[in-house]
Motif scaffolding. Sequence first.
Motif, PDB file in Angstrom:
ATOM      1  N   LYS A   1     -23.190  39.324  20.470  1.00 49.52           N
ATOM      2  CA  LYS A   1     -21.808  39.100  20.889  1.00 49.52           C
ATOM      3  C   LYS A   1     -21.388  39.955  22.075  1.00 49.52           C
ATOM      4  CE  LYS A   1     -20.106  37.806  16.361  1.00 49.52           C
ATOM      5  NZ  LYS A   1     -19.141  38.098  15.297  1.00 49.52           N
ATOM      6  N   SER A   2     -22.283  40.717  22.627  1.00 49.74           N
ATOM      7  CA  SER A   2     -21.900  41.605  23.727  1.00 49.74           C
ATOM      8  C   SER A   2     -22.336  41.015  25.070  1.00 49.74           C
ATOM      9  CB  SER A   2     -22.525  42.988  23.543  1.00 49.74           C
ATOM     10  OG  SER A   2     -23.918  42.886  23.469  1.00 49.74           O
ATOM     11  N   PRO A   3     -21.423  41.019  26.048  1.00 48.12           N
ATOM     12  CA  PRO A   3     -21.780  40.517  27.381  1.00 48.12           C
ATOM     13  C   PRO A   3     -22.748  41.473  28.076  1.00 48.12           C
ATOM     14  CG  PRO A   3     -19.564  41.405  27.374  1.00 48.12           C
ATOM     15  CD  PRO A   3     -20.057  41.458  25.953  1.00 48.12           C
ATOM     16  N   PRO A   4     -23.345  41.046  29.181  1.00 53.50           N
ATOM     17  CA  PRO A   4     -24.279  41.909  29.897  1.00 53.50           C
ATOM     18  C   PRO A   4     -23.635  43.235  30.319  1.00 53.50           C
ATOM     19  CG  PRO A   4     -24.154  39.735  30.914  1.00 53.50           C
ATOM     20  CD  PRO A   4     -23.131  39.770  29.843  1.00 53.50           C
ATOM     21  N   GLU A   5     -24.428  44.286  30.313  1.00 47.88           N
ATOM     22  CA  GLU A   5     -23.932  45.602  30.741  1.00 47.88           C
ATOM     23  C   GLU A   5     -23.749  45.646  32.256  1.00 47.88           C
ATOM     24  OE1 GLU A   5     -23.069  48.238  28.838  1.00 47.88           O
ATOM     25  OE2 GLU A   5     -23.398  46.981  27.083  1.00 47.88           O
ATOM     26  N   GLN A   6     -24.691  45.043  32.974  1.00 44.16           N
ATOM     27  CA  GLN A   6     -24.619  45.055  34.435  1.00 44.16           C
ATOM     28  C   GLN A   6     -23.705  43.943  34.926  1.00 44.16           C
ATOM     29  OE1 GLN A   6     -28.746  44.710  35.688  1.00 44.16           O
ATOM     30  NE2 GLN A   6     -28.545  46.730  36.615  1.00 44.16           N
ATOM     31  N   VAL A   7     -23.042  44.203  36.035  1.00 43.51           N
ATOM     32  CA  VAL A   7     -22.205  43.188  36.655  1.00 43.51           C
ATOM     33  C   VAL A   7     -23.122  42.117  37.247  1.00 43.51           C
ATOM     34  CG1 VAL A   7     -20.480  42.776  38.438  1.00 43.51           C
ATOM     35  CG2 VAL A   7     -20.465  44.928  37.170  1.00 43.51           C
ATOM     36  N   PRO A   8     -22.911  40.846  36.901  1.00 47.76           N
ATOM     37  CA  PRO A   8     -23.809  39.790  37.397  1.00 47.76           C
ATOM     38  C   PRO A   8     -23.535  39.450  38.858  1.00 47.76           C
ATOM     39  CG  PRO A   8     -22.038  38.837  36.124  1.00 47.76           C
ATOM     40  CD  PRO A   8     -21.888  40.326  36.015  1.00 47.76           C
ATOM     41  N   PRO A   9     -24.467  38.758  39.496  1.00 50.95           N
ATOM     42  CA  PRO A   9     -24.212  38.281  40.861  1.00 50.95           C
ATOM     43  C   PRO A   9     -23.069  37.263  40.852  1.00 50.95           C
ATOM     44  CG  PRO A   9     -26.522  37.986  40.253  1.00 50.95           C
ATOM     45  CD  PRO A   9     -25.812  38.437  39.040  1.00 50.95           C
ATOM     46  N   LEU A  10     -22.375  37.151  41.965  1.00 45.95           N
ATOM     47  CA  LEU A  10     -21.237  36.243  42.063  1.00 45.95           C
ATOM     48  C   LEU A  10     -21.650  34.796  41.820  1.00 45.95           C
ATOM     49  CD1 LEU A  10     -18.231  35.908  42.588  1.00 45.95           C
ATOM     50  CD2 LEU A  10     -18.747  35.766  45.032  1.00 45.95           C
ATOM     51  N   ARG A  11     -22.799  34.384  42.323  1.00 44.40           N
ATOM     52  CA  ARG A  11     -23.251  33.006  42.135  1.00 44.40           C
ATOM     53  C   ARG A  11     -23.374  32.668  40.654  1.00 44.40           C
ATOM     54  NH1 ARG A  11     -28.270  30.238  41.548  1.00 44.40           N
ATOM     55  NH2 ARG A  11     -28.145  28.142  42.407  1.00 44.40           N
ATOM     56  N   GLU A  12     -23.913  33.579  39.874  1.00 49.67           N
ATOM     57  CA  GLU A  12     -24.077  33.338  38.448  1.00 49.67           C
ATOM     58  C   GLU A  12     -22.716  33.240  37.744  1.00 49.67           C
ATOM     59  OE1 GLU A  12     -26.519  35.248  34.675  1.00 49.67           O
ATOM     60  OE2 GLU A  12     -26.636  36.189  36.639  1.00 49.67           O
ATOM     61  N   ALA A  13     -21.793  34.123  38.102  1.00 52.55           N
ATOM     62  CA  ALA A  13     -20.458  34.093  37.505  1.00 52.55           C
ATOM     63  C   ALA A  13     -19.712  32.815  37.883  1.00 52.55           C
ATOM     64  CB  ALA A  13     -19.668  35.322  37.926  1.00 52.55           C
ATOM     65  N   ILE A  14     -19.870  32.361  39.122  1.00 59.88           N
ATOM     66  CA  ILE A  14     -19.241  31.116  39.563  1.00 59.88           C
ATOM     67  C   ILE A  14     -19.783  29.950  38.746  1.00 59.88           C
ATOM     68  CG2 ILE A  14     -19.073  29.475  41.501  1.00 59.88           C
ATOM     69  CD1 ILE A  14     -17.284  31.925  41.862  1.00 59.88           C
ATOM     70  N   ARG A  15     -21.082  29.956  38.479  1.00 60.59           N
ATOM     71  CA  ARG A  15     -21.671  28.883  37.683  1.00 60.59           C
ATOM     72  C   ARG A  15     -21.207  28.950  36.230  1.00 60.59           C
ATOM     73  NH1 ARG A  15     -25.843  26.316  40.614  1.00 60.59           N
ATOM     74  NH2 ARG A  15     -27.006  25.687  38.773  1.00 60.59           N
ATOM     75  N   TRP A  16     -20.969  30.144  35.696  1.00 59.45           N
ATOM     76  CA  TRP A  16     -20.415  30.265  34.344  1.00 59.45           C
ATOM     77  C   TRP A  16     -19.027  29.646  34.304  1.00 59.45           C
ATOM     78  CZ3 TRP A  16     -21.354  36.217  33.598  1.00 59.45           C
ATOM     79  CH2 TRP A  16     -22.708  36.450  33.339  1.00 59.45           C
ATOM     80  N   ILE A  17     -18.207  29.997  35.286  1.00 57.70           N
ATOM     81  CA  ILE A  17     -16.829  29.479  35.324  1.00 57.70           C
ATOM     82  C   ILE A  17     -16.841  27.966  35.496  1.00 57.70           C
ATOM     83  CG2 ILE A  17     -14.664  29.490  36.616  1.00 57.70           C
ATOM     84  CD1 ILE A  17     -15.301  32.477  37.276  1.00 57.70           C
ATOM     85  N   ALA A  18     -17.652  27.473  36.411  1.00 56.62           N
ATOM     86  CA  ALA A  18     -17.739  26.024  36.616  1.00 56.62           C
ATOM     87  C   ALA A  18     -18.284  25.333  35.368  1.00 56.62           C
ATOM     88  CB  ALA A  18     -18.620  25.719  37.822  1.00 56.62           C
ATOM     89  N   GLY A  19     -19.149  26.007  34.625  1.00 55.07           N
ATOM     90  CA  GLY A  19     -19.663  25.446  33.376  1.00 55.07           C
ATOM     91  C   GLY A  19     -18.559  25.223  32.363  1.00 55.07           C
ATOM     92  N   CYS A  20     -17.557  26.053  32.396  1.00 52.29           N
ATOM     93  CA  CYS A  20     -16.392  25.876  31.516  1.00 52.29           C
ATOM     94  C   CYS A  20     -15.576  24.661  31.935  1.00 52.29           C
ATOM     95  CB  CYS A  20     -15.502  27.121  31.536  1.00 52.29           C
ATOM     96  SG  CYS A  20     -16.287  28.584  30.859  1.00 52.29           S
ATOM     97  N   GLY A  21     -15.770  24.208  33.158  1.00 54.91           N
ATOM     98  CA  GLY A  21     -15.048  23.049  33.671  1.00 54.91           C
ATOM     99  C   GLY A  21     -15.874  21.781  33.688  1.00 54.91           C
ATOM    100  N   GLY A  22     -17.079  21.829  33.138  1.00 54.53           N
ATOM    101  CA  GLY A  22     -17.896  20.630  33.047  1.00 54.53           C
ATOM    102  C   GLY A  22     -19.151  20.630  33.899  1.00 54.53           C
ATOM    103  N   PHE A  23     -19.388  21.648  34.685  1.00 50.67           N
ATOM    104  CA  PHE A  23     -20.605  21.724  35.511  1.00 50.67           C
ATOM    105  C   PHE A  23     -21.800  21.931  34.596  1.00 50.67           C
ATOM    106  CE2 PHE A  23     -23.602  24.358  38.035  1.00 50.67           C
ATOM    107  CZ  PHE A  23     -23.922  23.424  38.994  1.00 50.67           C
ATOM    108  N   LEU A  24     -22.823  21.093  34.742  1.00 50.20           N
ATOM    109  CA  LEU A  24     -23.976  21.140  33.846  1.00 50.20           C
ATOM    110  C   LEU A  24     -25.071  22.083  34.325  1.00 50.20           C
ATOM    111  CD1 LEU A  24     -24.183  17.360  32.968  1.00 50.20           C
ATOM    112  CD2 LEU A  24     -23.130  19.202  31.648  1.00 50.20           C
ATOM    113  N   GLY A  25     -25.206  22.267  35.620  1.00 52.68           N
ATOM    114  CA  GLY A  25     -26.196  23.200  36.154  1.00 52.68           C
ATOM    115  C   GLY A  25     -27.631  22.780  35.906  1.00 52.68           C
ATOM    116  N   ARG A  26     -27.894  21.489  35.976  1.00 50.73           N
ATOM    117  CA  ARG A  26     -29.261  21.005  35.775  1.00 50.73           C
ATOM    118  C   ARG A  26     -30.119  21.334  36.991  1.00 50.73           C
ATOM    119  NH1 ARG A  26     -26.762  15.305  34.311  1.00 50.73           N
ATOM    120  NH2 ARG A  26     -25.958  15.831  36.353  1.00 50.73           N
TER     121      ARG A  26
END
Length: 106
Positions: free
Chosen positions: A52-77
Amino acid sequence: LMSVVGWRLFWMTFVSREDPNISCDVALTESEWKTAWFLINRKKIKEGKIKKSPPEQVPPLREAIRWIAGCGGFLGRKGDKEPGLTTFWRGWHEVLIGVEMYEMLN
């Protein structure tokens, strides 16, 4: 007001495409990227596949953008390109709702 929000979202997607390895803390607060991580991984957390714990290190912006877009329906195939602004906007709306709850609980 919507112009400012739209500009911020456009700027974040632009920066993530220009320099994908830049740290996401240049554009997102800790609460924002951790909430996006929780939302995108909630199914795996419920199933007990990951902690249940998020990563300790701050992720790259591209990865975080893909997480956010994934919440909006982006599949990332594999063949998918980078997420568009509409999908990112939908995910951003979900993340902001979650951020309020995350900050109240912490």
